[in-house]
Design a protein around this motif. Structure first.
Motif, short mmCIF file in Angstrom:
data_model
loop_
_atom_site.label_atom_id
_atom_site.label_comp_id
_atom_site.label_asym_id
_atom_site.label_seq_id
_atom_site.Cartn_x
_atom_site.Cartn_y
_atom_site.Cartn_z
N ARG A 6 53.78 69.41 27.79
CA ARG A 6 54.38 68.43 26.89
C ARG A 6 54.57 69.05 25.52
NH1 ARG A 6 55.14 62.96 26.72
NH2 ARG A 6 54.14 62.75 28.76
N VAL A 7 55.78 68.92 24.98
CA VAL A 7 56.11 69.44 23.66
C VAL A 7 56.53 68.29 22.77
CG1 VAL A 7 57.63 70.97 22.34
CG2 VAL A 7 56.82 71.68 24.61
N LEU A 8 55.99 68.26 21.58
CA LEU A 8 56.40 67.30 20.56
C LEU A 8 57.36 67.99 19.60
CD1 LEU A 8 56.28 64.69 18.86
CD2 LEU A 8 54.17 65.59 17.83
N VAL A 9 58.55 67.43 19.42
CA VAL A 9 59.52 67.96 18.47
C VAL A 9 59.59 66.99 17.29
CG1 VAL A 9 61.93 68.58 18.10
CG2 VAL A 9 60.85 69.07 20.31
N VAL A 10 59.25 67.49 16.10
CA VAL A 10 59.28 66.67 14.88
C VAL A 10 60.39 67.24 14.00
CG1 VAL A 10 57.95 65.65 13.01
CG2 VAL A 10 56.78 66.39 15.09
N GLU A 11 61.53 66.57 13.97
CA GLU A 11 62.72 67.07 13.28
C GLU A 11 63.54 65.86 12.83
OE1 GLU A 11 65.57 68.47 11.56
OE2 GLU A 11 64.62 70.21 12.52
N ASP A 12 63.88 65.79 11.52
CA ASP A 12 64.59 64.61 11.02
C ASP A 12 66.08 64.63 11.32
OD1 ASP A 12 64.88 66.73 9.17
OD2 ASP A 12 65.42 65.33 7.58
N ASP A 13 66.65 65.80 11.60
CA ASP A 13 68.05 65.88 11.97
C ASP A 13 68.17 65.51 13.45
OD1 ASP A 13 70.57 66.97 13.00
OD2 ASP A 13 70.79 67.94 11.05
N VAL A 14 68.74 64.34 13.72
CA VAL A 14 68.78 63.82 15.08
C VAL A 14 69.55 64.74 16.02
CG1 VAL A 14 69.55 61.88 16.51
CG2 VAL A 14 68.55 61.45 14.26
N THR A 15 70.61 65.37 15.53
CA THR A 15 71.41 66.26 16.37
C THR A 15 70.61 67.49 16.76
OG1 THR A 15 73.46 65.53 15.30
CG2 THR A 15 73.53 67.61 16.50
N ILE A 16 69.94 68.10 15.78
CA ILE A 16 69.13 69.29 16.07
C ILE A 16 67.98 68.92 17.01
CG2 ILE A 16 67.57 71.00 15.07
CD1 ILE A 16 69.31 71.01 12.58
N ALA A 17 67.32 67.79 16.72
CA ALA A 17 66.20 67.36 17.56
C ALA A 17 66.64 67.14 18.99
CB ALA A 17 65.58 66.08 16.99
N GLY A 18 67.81 66.50 19.17
CA GLY A 18 68.32 66.26 20.51
C GLY A 18 68.66 67.53 21.25
N SER A 19 69.22 68.50 20.52
CA SER A 19 69.56 69.79 21.13
C SER A 19 68.31 70.53 21.59
CB SER A 19 70.34 70.63 20.12
OG SER A 19 70.60 71.92 20.62
N ILE A 20 67.28 70.54 20.73
CA ILE A 20 66.02 71.20 21.10
C ILE A 20 65.40 70.51 22.31
CG2 ILE A 20 63.66 71.67 20.35
CD1 ILE A 20 64.75 71.93 17.49
N ALA A 21 65.38 69.18 22.29
CA ALA A 21 64.78 68.43 23.38
C ALA A 21 65.50 68.69 24.70
CB ALA A 21 64.78 66.94 23.06
N ALA A 22 66.84 68.71 24.65
CA ALA A 22 67.61 68.94 25.87
C ALA A 22 67.31 70.32 26.45
CB ALA A 22 69.10 68.80 25.56
N ARG A 23 67.21 71.32 25.59
CA ARG A 23 66.94 72.67 26.06
C ARG A 23 65.54 72.76 26.67
NH1 ARG A 23 69.83 77.74 26.42
NH2 ARG A 23 68.24 79.11 27.26
#
Length: 226
Positions: A6-23
């Motif tokens: 499980r990875v937690l991504v803490v990023e305020d830019d929704v686009t960047i956060a979504g891209s990281i999460a998808a990858r």
């Protein structure tokens, strides 16, 4: 499902956060998202991630404070994201418990490689036989993962501990940056040698500048303190 990380991504830019999460999800990870400092700390407490990808600039409070609070509750590998390639910022990040950092913009492929390498390193036992390593007034206990200098306990991040233990197991022997990068971070390329330099600076700040010698153009060696 029980073996999924499980990875937690803490990023305020929704686009960047979504891209990281998808990858990361494509790589087989379960991913939680948070978009500000308080939400990041709350998610870490609730979901107990195996690794945190953490942006420095966040609303609420910044990523450095998130890192402090998360690490105080439970040691966990932290990959910090920063928009500025400023060495002072990077050293502060390492000082509060980050294990690695990436400067924006970055490739999703490199990010996932860093995530895999950090998890491998965090889960793998230190390459020593379990005996306490004593070098002058420095003591490194690989079983309890504790470090003392002159009798005083020193708090290190997981990666800092691995780097120090590797050097302490080979006192006075010069270790090239590329070898340290491969052994500690699991990287097969030399492109991240600045990461080694930053962690050595963090160790010097915590343990004293006299402990690790720079061999210019080559790497580092742990000295026996006088």
């Amino acid at each position: 499902m029980g073996n999924r990380r499980r990875v937690l991504v803490v990023e305020d830019d929704v686009t960047i956060a979504g891209s990281i999460a998808a990858r990361l999800r494509a790589e087989g990870f379960d991913v939680d998202l948070a978009h500000d400092g308080p939400a990041g700390v709350a998610s870490a407490e609730a979901h107990r991630p195996d690794l945190v990808v953490l942006d420095v600039m966040l609303p609420g409070f910044d990523g450095l404070e998130v890192c402090r609070r998360v690490q105080a509750a439970r040691p966990v590998p932290v990959l910090m994201l920063t928009a500025r390639d400023d060495e002072t910022d990077l050293l502060v990040g390492l000082g509060v418990g980050a294990d690695d950092y990436m400067t924006k913009p970055f490739s999703p492929r490199e990010l996932t490689a860093r995530v895999h390498a950090l998890l491998r390193r965090f889960e793998r036992a230190t390459v020593v036989d379990g005996a306490v390593l004593a070098v002058g007034d420095l003591e490194v206990d690989p079983v309890q993962r504790r470090v003392r200098r002159a009798g005083e306990q020193v708090h290190l991040t997981p990666i800092e501990f691995e780097l120090l233990a590797y050097l302490a197991a080979r006192p006075r022997a010069v270790q090239p940056r590329e070898r340290l990068l491969a052994e500690i971070w699991g990287w097969g390329e030399a492109a991240g040698t600045r990461t080694v330099d930053s962690h050595v600076k963090a160790l010097r700040r915590k343990l004293g500048a006299d402990l690790i010698r720079t061999v210019h153009g080559v790497g580092y060696a742990l000295e026996v303190p006088a």
